[in-house]
Design a protein around this motif. Sequence first.
Motif, PDB file in Angstrom:
ATOM      1  N   ARG A  36      91.466  38.420  41.016  1.00 54.28           N
ATOM      2  CA  ARG A  36      92.074  39.490  41.816  1.00 54.28           C
ATOM      3  C   ARG A  36      93.584  39.364  41.942  1.00 54.28           C
ATOM      4  N   ASN A  37      94.112  38.146  41.822  1.00 59.11           N
ATOM      5  CA  ASN A  37      95.550  37.938  41.966  1.00 59.11           C
ATOM      6  C   ASN A  37      96.308  37.899  40.647  1.00 59.11           C
ATOM      7  N   THR A  38      95.593  38.062  39.532  1.00 58.71           N
ATOM      8  CA  THR A  38      96.252  38.039  38.221  1.00 58.71           C
ATOM      9  C   THR A  38      96.058  39.330  37.429  1.00 58.71           C
ATOM     10  N   LEU A  39      94.984  40.069  37.699  1.00 55.49           N
ATOM     11  CA  LEU A  39      94.660  41.252  36.897  1.00 55.49           C
ATOM     12  C   LEU A  39      95.644  42.388  37.151  1.00 55.49           C
ATOM     13  N   LYS A  40      96.249  42.880  36.065  1.00 55.68           N
ATOM     14  CA  LYS A  40      97.205  43.984  36.161  1.00 55.68           C
ATOM     15  C   LYS A  40      96.680  45.258  35.511  1.00 55.68           C
ATOM     16  N   VAL A  41      95.789  45.123  34.518  1.00 58.04           N
ATOM     17  CA  VAL A  41      95.273  46.280  33.792  1.00 58.04           C
ATOM     18  C   VAL A  41      93.751  46.214  33.799  1.00 58.04           C
ATOM     19  N   LEU A  42      93.125  47.305  34.263  1.00 62.19           N
ATOM     20  CA  LEU A  42      91.669  47.403  34.325  1.00 62.19           C
ATOM     21  C   LEU A  42      91.250  48.740  33.740  1.00 62.19           C
ATOM     22  N   ASP A  43      90.381  48.707  32.727  1.00 58.04           N
ATOM     23  CA  ASP A  43      89.907  49.930  32.086  1.00 58.04           C
ATOM     24  C   ASP A  43      88.384  49.928  32.048  1.00 58.04           C
ATOM     25  N   VAL A  44      87.779  50.825  32.823  1.00 59.91           N
ATOM     26  CA  VAL A  44      86.320  50.933  32.887  1.00 59.91           C
ATOM     27  C   VAL A  44      85.868  52.376  32.617  1.00 59.91           C
ATOM     28  N   GLU A  45      86.658  53.088  31.832  1.00 58.69           N
ATOM     29  CA  GLU A  45      86.358  54.497  31.563  1.00 58.69           C
ATOM     30  C   GLU A  45      84.939  54.690  31.035  1.00 58.69           C
TER      31      GLU A  45
END
Length: 142
Positions: free
Chosen positions: A72-81
Motif C-alpha cells: 500500500r505504501n509503494t504502489l503507484k500504478v494499478l490497472d484492473v480494467e
Amino acid sequence: MPKMIRPSVLQNLSEFCELRKLDLGSSSGGRKEQMLNTSVLEGLEKMQHLVQFSLKYNCRNDILNTLSNSCRNTLKVLDVEHSNQVTDESIPTLLKFSILTELGISRTNFTANGQAIIIMEMKELKTLTRGDFLCDALEWID
C-alpha cells in the motif's frame, strides 16, 4: 507474459518477491474456469516493493486486499480494467493505497457513487485510464 509459461510463473509467484512491476495482462482473458488460485495470493503477500500492478479481466476484491496489505505504501500504478469482480466492497481497500497516481478501473463493477468516492478521496491520483465513466461519477459529486 507468454501463455506457455504463465501457469508455472503464477504457481511460483512467491519466488519473485522483489519485483517492482507485475503485469499479469489479461490473465485468463475473463474465462472463469482459469481463475487465479491461492498460490497467486500467497505470492502477492510477499511483494512489498511493487510499484506497478496490472491484472485485467480477473482481478477480484480479495486480490486488491492482499495487495493493500503488502504494498500500500509503494504502489503507484494499478490497472484492473474489465475485472467485473472488483466492486464497491473494495473501495476502503483502494483508499489505503496512499501514493497511487494512476488507476485503471474502466469496466469494473464500481457503481457511479463508488467511482465518485474514489475520485474525491484519492488525493494523489493523477491519471484515470479510459475515464469515460467519469460523466456518471461526476453526477454524484456536489
